[in-house]
Design a protein around this motif. Sequence first.
Motif, short mmCIF file in Angstrom:
data_model
loop_
_atom_site.label_atom_id
_atom_site.label_comp_id
_atom_site.label_asym_id
_atom_site.label_seq_id
_atom_site.Cartn_x
_atom_site.Cartn_y
_atom_site.Cartn_z
N UNK A 1 -5.54 -14.97 -83.06
CA UNK A 1 -5.90 -13.96 -84.00
C UNK A 1 -7.19 -13.08 -83.32
N UNK A 2 -7.97 -14.24 -82.79
CA UNK A 2 -9.17 -13.57 -81.96
C UNK A 2 -8.89 -12.98 -80.94
N UNK A 3 -7.81 -13.26 -79.87
CA UNK A 3 -7.49 -12.72 -78.78
C UNK A 3 -6.74 -11.33 -79.36
N UNK A 4 -5.88 -11.42 -80.25
CA UNK A 4 -5.39 -10.03 -80.77
C UNK A 4 -6.55 -9.25 -80.93
N UNK A 5 -7.64 -9.59 -81.84
CA UNK A 5 -8.73 -8.65 -82.14
C UNK A 5 -9.42 -8.25 -80.82
N UNK A 6 -9.69 -9.25 -79.82
CA UNK A 6 -10.19 -8.67 -78.58
C UNK A 6 -9.57 -7.52 -77.92
N UNK A 7 -8.11 -7.57 -78.04
CA UNK A 7 -7.21 -6.64 -77.43
C UNK A 7 -7.49 -5.45 -78.06
N UNK A 8 -7.41 -5.51 -79.36
CA UNK A 8 -7.61 -4.27 -80.35
C UNK A 8 -8.95 -3.51 -79.97
N UNK A 9 -9.99 -4.49 -80.04
CA UNK A 9 -11.19 -3.91 -79.46
C UNK A 9 -11.28 -3.12 -78.32
N UNK A 10 -10.82 -3.74 -77.23
CA UNK A 10 -10.60 -2.93 -75.76
C UNK A 10 -10.07 -1.65 -75.99
N UNK A 11 -8.60 -1.86 -76.86
CA UNK A 11 -8.26 -0.52 -77.15
C UNK A 11 -8.85 0.38 -77.76
N UNK B 1 -14.19 -6.65 -88.57
CA UNK B 1 -13.36 -7.51 -87.90
C UNK B 1 -14.34 -8.63 -87.44
N UNK B 2 -15.78 -8.29 -87.67
CA UNK B 2 -16.76 -9.27 -87.31
C UNK B 2 -16.80 -10.34 -88.18
N UNK B 3 -16.86 -9.63 -89.55
CA UNK B 3 -17.08 -10.48 -90.74
C UNK B 3 -15.70 -11.25 -90.88
#
Length: 679
Positions: free
Chosen positions: A299-309, A591-593
């Motif tokens: 999930x962290x990887x997915x969130x990082x990808x979404x953040x990059x997008x 997302x941080x929370x």
Amino acid sequence: EEDFEVIDKNQLPDAAELRNEEKAKPEEARWSAPILSLAKKASENLALSYGSALKSASLVGLVSKPGSSDSPAKTNTRCHTMEERANLMNMMKLSIKILIQSALSLGRTLDSDFPPLQQFFVVLEHCLKHGLKVKKTFIGQNKSFFGPLELVEKLCPEASDIATSVKNLPELKTAVGRGRAWLYLALMQKKLADYLKVLLDHKHLLSEFYEPDALMMEEEGAVIVGLLVGLNVIDANLCLKGEDLDSQVGVIDFSLYLKETQDSDGKQDGGITAVLDQKHYVEELNRHLSCTVSDLQNKIDCLEKTNSKLQEELAAATDRIGSLQEEQQQLKQQNELIRERSEKSVEVTKEDTKVELDTYKQSRQGLDEMYSDVWKQLKEEKKIRLELEKELELQIGMKTEMEIAMKLLEKDTHEKQDTLVALRQQLEEVKAINLQMFHKSQNAECSLQQKTEAISSFEGKTNEMMSSMKQMEERLQQAEKARQAAEERCNKMKQELAGRLDSCRQQMAQLDSKCSTLEKELKSEKEQRQTLQKELHQEKDVTTLLKTELQQMEGLKKELRKLQDEKQQLKKVHEEQEQALQEMGLHLSQSKLKMEDIKEVNKALKGHTWLKDDEATHCKQCKKEFSISRRKHHCRNCGDIFCNTCSSNELALPSYPKPVRVCDNCHTLLLQQCSSNSS
């Protein structure tokens, strides 16, 4: 498994072996057999760990090898410190294991009066005191572990709340009491391992407080920090107000680890099975936690990808805003150019009108000169008429013709007045049409055509007036010819008209009076003609100006409409981008929370499939397509993706301690389940 156990699985005795040994031994020794076996295994593990520590020390160079130049006293002190570190690490393992087992058996919330928790803090205090340097002050020597704990506030700003709350406690007067209170608060926040790990990452700062061979400066400190991570399962409710933390004596109580109980054979078997069940439970919990950790990492990887997008989208949006601003500046420059061109065209039209006025004035002067010549000829004719007596009848005829001409002129003047009234009406209609030009451009063109026709008709009338003037000149020429004939006759008729001169003179006086009246009337008619011609020229100028203004107004209105449409589009794009940026900022904060909440999750998630962001292009409930303004949101219960309106509800789920986002269908189902359970 190494974090939660000291004894290996293979080293544990089976239940059947224990029963056989108990039958062979007397009844008094049955109860102590499992405890003694566990103690033997623990001592063997301690010996093994001590031997491995000695080997590692010999590899590093702490223990003297045969043939080295170190003194035996130094080697003894090093061996002694290594033994202390190994013993403290093993005691820490035992205390953490017993604390977790007792917490799982009694419940995960513990108070400050719980003995295993007190012993855990005592052992941790001994670990932190190992190898501390003595600081000399004016009062005396000071040796407390609160000094290195104060560094956490500088290295990790999240620990500032703990430091301020410890400093604000009035009951604490010593550094030892403040250090104990700091450990209590860090355990309640479930961040004790994180704070100590931050300290271990900065060992160059710890070297000011610890010796080089201290436990916190060696590998045993990192092992203890790894063991402390398992305490995040426990919820501790510790009260600091009523306790005297300054005067507590930190003594390790070994009776907790070697308890003597006099129970029957059935109870002993039940205790062993309970220990095994706890062991299996801990193993299962470890396996489950490893699965959850892997899921959370995904999930962290997915969130990082979404953040990059989202960052890429932000960059694209900023580029788009810059391009739109450039386009706006270009449009402003084009507007200025159009205004300059319109002003230039207006100046050109003004110059043309001035040239036309000059030509008209010149033509008017020529006509005035012609008119003055005609008047001179008329005066000469009057003088000749005084001399002529026989041409009275002809003059009377001429007067009648003049009266007829005056009537015609009056008719023409009346007609011109009517045409002026019609022109004024047409001007009023033109003004009304100008007000309606936004919606009736074609009607305006028709009215302009009508005006041009009226102007052409006026020009025809002026041509007719010029033709009438030419006819008058021809009549004057005929009159001159008649005058010559009359002079010839006059010579013949002088003798006959001598007696009639008196009567003729009287009649001539009357005729002179009538001529004076006619001259006055002619002057008034000339003035009226001049005024009418001036009004005609003014109306022509006004019509030309109106035409140019209409054309300019049409062009400016079209440009204004285009600019207003572009401005509205830019406003809409700007508002959508601002909303998208606000939602993106909220999404990042959420997302941080969520990351912090996910780290604290200990239970397994439900068996629903978590749908990826790339797989969903429309909302599952309302079937609307996702865009920059309509963002994607996961339902924490079913895992599907919905829009903000279809997933605006929040509920506390078993796998999340705080209320999280849930879709409408899951919200109704969960409320029904809660109502059925409560009933």
